[in-house]
Design a protein around this motif. Structure first.
Motif, mmCIF file in Angstrom:
data_model
loop_
_atom_site.group_PDB
_atom_site.id
_atom_site.type_symbol
_atom_site.label_atom_id
_atom_site.label_comp_id
_atom_site.label_asym_id
_atom_site.label_seq_id
_atom_site.Cartn_x
_atom_site.Cartn_y
_atom_site.Cartn_z
ATOM 1 N N CYS A 48 -86.617 63.958 0.548
ATOM 2 C CA CYS A 48 -87.617 63.310 1.413
ATOM 3 C C CYS A 48 -87.003 62.536 2.569
ATOM 4 C CB CYS A 48 -88.455 62.353 0.571
ATOM 5 S SG CYS A 48 -87.470 61.053 -0.198
ATOM 6 N N TRP A 49 -85.674 62.574 2.709
ATOM 7 C CA TRP A 49 -85.034 61.697 3.704
ATOM 8 C C TRP A 49 -83.744 62.338 4.171
ATOM 9 C CZ3 TRP A 49 -81.603 57.085 4.221
ATOM 10 C CH2 TRP A 49 -82.108 56.128 5.131
ATOM 11 N N GLY A 50 -83.169 61.802 5.257
ATOM 12 C CA GLY A 50 -81.919 62.353 5.775
ATOM 13 C C GLY A 50 -82.161 63.554 6.667
ATOM 14 N N GLY A 51 -81.105 64.341 6.910
ATOM 15 C CA GLY A 51 -81.228 65.453 7.848
ATOM 16 C C GLY A 51 -81.685 64.912 9.199
ATOM 17 N N ALA A 52 -82.693 65.569 9.777
ATOM 18 C CA ALA A 52 -83.189 65.130 11.095
ATOM 19 C C ALA A 52 -84.342 64.123 10.987
ATOM 20 C CB ALA A 52 -83.639 66.347 11.904
ATOM 21 N N THR A 53 -84.761 63.767 9.768
ATOM 22 C CA THR A 53 -85.929 62.868 9.642
ATOM 23 C C THR A 53 -85.646 61.496 10.252
ATOM 24 O OG1 THR A 53 -85.277 62.060 7.439
ATOM 25 C CG2 THR A 53 -86.748 63.962 7.505
ATOM 26 N N PHE A 54 -84.435 61.027 10.124
ATOM 27 C CA PHE A 54 -84.074 59.691 10.599
ATOM 28 C C PHE A 54 -84.239 59.595 12.117
ATOM 29 C CE2 PHE A 54 -81.418 56.018 11.403
ATOM 30 C CZ PHE A 54 -81.505 55.266 10.248
ATOM 31 N N ASP A 55 -83.644 60.560 12.810
ATOM 32 C CA ASP A 55 -83.729 60.630 14.275
ATOM 33 C C ASP A 55 -85.183 60.799 14.718
ATOM 34 O OD1 ASP A 55 -83.358 61.093 16.965
ATOM 35 O OD2 ASP A 55 -82.121 62.867 16.747
ATOM 36 N N ALA A 56 -85.907 61.729 14.062
ATOM 37 C CA ALA A 56 -87.291 62.022 14.459
ATOM 38 C C ALA A 56 -88.206 60.810 14.262
ATOM 39 C CB ALA A 56 -87.824 63.217 13.682
ATOM 40 N N CYS A 57 -87.998 60.060 13.169
ATOM 41 C CA CYS A 57 -88.795 58.845 12.924
ATOM 42 C C CYS A 57 -88.679 57.886 14.109
ATOM 43 C CB CYS A 57 -88.303 58.120 11.673
ATOM 44 S SG CYS A 57 -89.071 58.660 10.149
ATOM 45 N N LEU A 58 -87.448 57.593 14.495
ATOM 46 C CA LEU A 58 -87.205 56.635 15.576
ATOM 47 C C LEU A 58 -87.640 57.181 16.934
ATOM 48 C CD1 LEU A 58 -83.584 55.534 14.551
ATOM 49 C CD2 LEU A 58 -85.617 54.089 14.421
ATOM 50 N N ARG A 59 -87.259 58.441 17.202
ATOM 51 C CA ARG A 59 -87.396 59.009 18.538
ATOM 52 C C ARG A 59 -88.831 59.432 18.863
ATOM 53 N NH1 ARG A 59 -83.140 61.510 21.610
ATOM 54 N NH2 ARG A 59 -81.865 61.446 19.715
ATOM 55 N N PHE A 60 -89.461 60.134 17.931
ATOM 56 C CA PHE A 60 -90.771 60.739 18.238
ATOM 57 C C PHE A 60 -91.950 60.055 17.558
ATOM 58 C CE2 PHE A 60 -87.667 64.357 18.370
ATOM 59 C CZ PHE A 60 -87.683 64.520 19.747
ATOM 60 N N LEU A 61 -91.738 59.540 16.342
ATOM 61 C CA LEU A 61 -92.872 59.009 15.575
ATOM 62 C C LEU A 61 -93.000 57.494 15.694
ATOM 63 C CD1 LEU A 61 -92.370 61.148 12.322
ATOM 64 C CD2 LEU A 61 -93.823 61.671 14.302
ATOM 65 N N TYR A 433 -78.941 51.587 14.689
ATOM 66 C CA TYR A 433 -78.279 51.459 15.990
ATOM 67 C C TYR A 433 -76.951 52.226 16.004
ATOM 68 C CZ TYR A 433 -75.899 49.409 19.995
ATOM 69 O OH TYR A 433 -75.212 49.237 21.181
ATOM 70 N N ALA A 434 -76.203 52.149 14.913
ATOM 71 C CA ALA A 434 -74.894 52.825 14.842
ATOM 72 C C ALA A 434 -75.039 54.324 15.083
ATOM 73 C CB ALA A 434 -74.253 52.570 13.480
ATOM 74 N N LEU A 435 -76.082 54.914 14.526
ATOM 75 C CA LEU A 435 -76.257 56.368 14.624
ATOM 76 C C LEU A 435 -76.859 56.794 15.958
ATOM 77 C CD1 LEU A 435 -75.446 56.290 11.711
ATOM 78 C CD2 LEU A 435 -77.334 57.799 11.163
ATOM 79 N N PHE A 436 -77.863 56.052 16.413
ATOM 80 C CA PHE A 436 -78.575 56.441 17.639
ATOM 81 C C PHE A 436 -78.796 55.203 18.513
ATOM 82 C CE2 PHE A 436 -79.962 59.235 14.147
ATOM 83 C CZ PHE A 436 -79.487 60.450 14.634
ATOM 84 N N PRO A 437 -77.744 54.726 19.195
ATOM 85 C CA PRO A 437 -77.843 53.440 19.905
ATOM 86 C C PRO A 437 -79.016 53.347 20.874
ATOM 87 C CG PRO A 437 -75.592 54.312 19.982
ATOM 88 C CD PRO A 437 -76.432 55.350 19.328
ATOM 89 N N GLN A 438 -79.166 54.348 21.733
ATOM 90 C CA GLN A 438 -80.225 54.281 22.750
ATOM 91 C C GLN A 438 -81.612 54.417 22.128
ATOM 92 O OE1 GLN A 438 -79.622 57.022 26.015
ATOM 93 N NE2 GLN A 438 -81.600 56.539 26.896
ATOM 94 N N VAL A 439 -81.757 55.409 21.255
ATOM 95 C CA VAL A 439 -83.058 55.672 20.620
ATOM 96 C C VAL A 439 -83.473 54.477 19.754
ATOM 97 C CG1 VAL A 439 -84.240 57.164 18.956
ATOM 98 C CG2 VAL A 439 -82.730 58.173 20.658
ATOM 99 N N ALA A 440 -82.516 53.900 19.007
ATOM 100 C CA ALA A 440 -82.830 52.764 18.143
ATOM 101 C C ALA A 440 -83.218 51.540 18.977
ATOM 102 C CB ALA A 440 -81.638 52.436 17.250
ATOM 103 N N THR A 441 -82.507 51.301 20.077
ATOM 104 C CA THR A 441 -82.835 50.153 20.947
ATOM 105 C C THR A 441 -84.254 50.286 21.488
ATOM 106 O OG1 THR A 441 -80.511 49.918 21.561
ATOM 107 C CG2 THR A 441 -82.110 48.833 22.987
ATOM 108 N N GLU A 442 -84.615 51.487 21.929
ATOM 109 C CA GLU A 442 -85.986 51.719 22.417
ATOM 110 C C GLU A 442 -87.009 51.473 21.311
ATOM 111 O OE1 GLU A 442 -85.933 55.681 24.041
ATOM 112 O OE2 GLU A 442 -84.554 55.089 25.657
ATOM 113 N N PHE A 443 -86.652 51.892 20.080
ATOM 114 C CA PHE A 443 -87.554 51.661 18.941
ATOM 115 C C PHE A 443 -87.689 50.166 18.660
ATOM 116 C CE2 PHE A 443 -87.965 50.669 14.409
ATOM 117 C CZ PHE A 443 -89.260 51.130 14.217
#
Length: 468
Positions: A48-61, A433-443
């Protein structure tokens, strides 16, 4: 009749199924109402977690992935939760320092993950060591996934020996990760038997329906001794997703491998996901292109996602007529690059280089930065050596990296803690933030704005005066 050996099922509908079919866009809100029923099934685990879900949660959802995990953990009271973890890449696309990897594993388990499936795009076990040790330390289940591929180097002896090494590393189980749907039924039988000769660890099989053979592959693998298979509820199954859970439950019913799962309960769960499938189809998130069978996967050994990526790269340059040339160039580049499995990110590296070689009309006239990184050893060691001429052309006289790449990365966690001080609301924020600095900051900025809105509306309510 053979001895009774109940086969376990890992349900992927909350992770890989929607990642494969609808670009990982299923929301937590869509998941929560059905969790109670899914928890009654008796799955081996729910991925239910990991893979691309982490990025997609922050970036798109605009969701906090850690909050999603906590909500899922609250709902699944009897079921083990599983995640996919890209070794030293964690859930990102480049290597991180050991302290970041260790902290991510610690927090994943603390927030509710039971089984961490860890893989590396080159099957370089050195890139998995830190994550496995961290999972052992936190009393989690460390499963190492081997990226399945074809080629001269990938003999049954190769798989048998690597299984032995994985057991010695301290892993709890092994998964054959067939991301491209290349594993055909009788090869699966031979492979599972070879792995069983190399290790006493439980063997799990993960594949995709892309090439149309996956359900038959599962059947032969289970007969050969495979302990657990990855399946998806039927409304989110087939195509580039996994075989359907209900189909495999029915297939093994009354056999020595009977899953023991209840079809009536599964039917109720399928009824929940059916309108969701219709909703995603109507929104255009689910393309009918991903629902059929693509036999070219087997002809060119190119995963479905990589194939569509090549087509779009050629389309951008108005060179769609060159697709056949590119598909023929992919195996040649792969050979020059040490014959890596074609999985993120190695599939993109090899594919993009093949496109460049064809479009520019000259092989290796130009290298992408990622190609140079791969050929310099930044991703780790490939099973076969690089073509020395191609490597020299790419990196010149630079000294290739031969150690574990992460040994060259200084600790990163303290600097990242400093970088997000103003936004930090929970310990886990530093990992986002460590994984996706820009996307996480926007979130984080979005989250702050939402909370301010709520505070303002509360203040308005508190200040309201009512006529007496």
């Amino acid at each position: 009749m053979a001895e009774t050996r109940k086969v376990g099922i890992t349900e992927t509908v909350l992770r890989d199924a929607h990642q494969s079919l609808i670009a990982t866009r299923m929301t937590t809100e869509d998941m929560l109402p059905i969790i109670d029923k899914m928890d009654q099934v008796g799955y081996h685990s729910v991925e239910c977690w990991g893979g691309a879900t982490f990025d997609a949660c922050l970036r798109f959802l605009k969701e906090d992935p850690w909050e999603r995990l906590r909500k899922l953990r609250d709902g699944f009271k009897n079921t083990k939760l599983q995640m996919l973890f890209r070794g030293q890449n964690i859930l990102g696309y480049n290597h991180y320092s050991d302290d970041v990897v260790e902290y991510f594993v610690q927090k994943s388990i603390a927030n509710g993950i039971d089984i961490i499936r860890i893989f590396d795009c080159l099957n370089d076990l050195r890139n998995l060591e830190t994550a496995v040790k961290a999972a052992n330390k936190e009393k989690g289940h460390a499963q190492i996934a081997l990226s399945y591929t074809l080629g001269d180097a990938y003999t049954l002896d190769y798989w048998r020996n690597i299984a032995r090494e994985i057991e010695e590393m301290g892993a709890d189980s092994i998964c054959i990760k067939d991301m491209a749907g290349l594993l055909v039924p009788y090869e699966a039988e031979r492979l599972v038997k070879a792995l069983k000769e190399g290790t006493k660890l439980p063997i799990q099989l993960h594949t995709h329906y892309t090439s149309g053979v996956a359900a038959m592959t599962y059947m032969k693998a289970v007969e050969a001794g495979c302990d657990v298979i990855d399946c998806a509820m039927s409304p989110m199954a087939m195509g580039t997703s996994q075989p359907a859970t209900e189909v495999l439950v029915e297939t093994f019913k009354g056999t020595p491998y009977d899953t023991g799962l209840d079809q009536h309960l599964l039917a109720e769960i399928a009824d929940y996901f059916t309108p969701l499938r219709e909703k995603y189809l109507a929104s255009g998130l689910m393309s009918t292109k991903v629902l059929g069978v693509n036999i070219k996967t087997l002809l060119y050994q190119v995963p479905g996602g990589m194939l569509s990526n090549l087509v779009s790269q050629l389309k951008e340059q108005g060179k769609e007529d060159k697709l056949k040339d590119v598909l023929e160039e992919v195996p040649r580049v792969r050979k020059d690059f040490g014959e890596p499995p074609l999985v993120t990110p190695s599939s993109q590296i090899v594919g993009t280089q093949a496109v460049l070689n064809v479009v520019l009309g000259e092989r290796y006239k130009m290298f992408t930065q990622q190609s140079k990184d791969l050929l310099s050893g930044k991703y780790g060691q490939t099973v076969k050596p690089f073509n020395p001429e191609v490597q020299k052309k790419a990196i010149g006289d630079a000294e290739p990296i031969t150690c574990r790449p992460a040994d060259l990365i200084k600790p990163q966690l303290a600097d990242m803690e400093k970088a997000i001080e103003q936004y930090k609301q929970q310990d886990e924020d530093v990992l986002s933030y460590a994984l996706f600095p820009q996307v996480a900051t926007e979130f984080f900025q979005y989250r702050d704005a939402q909370q301010k809105k709520i505070d303002i509306s509360k203040a308005d309510t508190n200040n309201m005066t009512y006529p007496v």
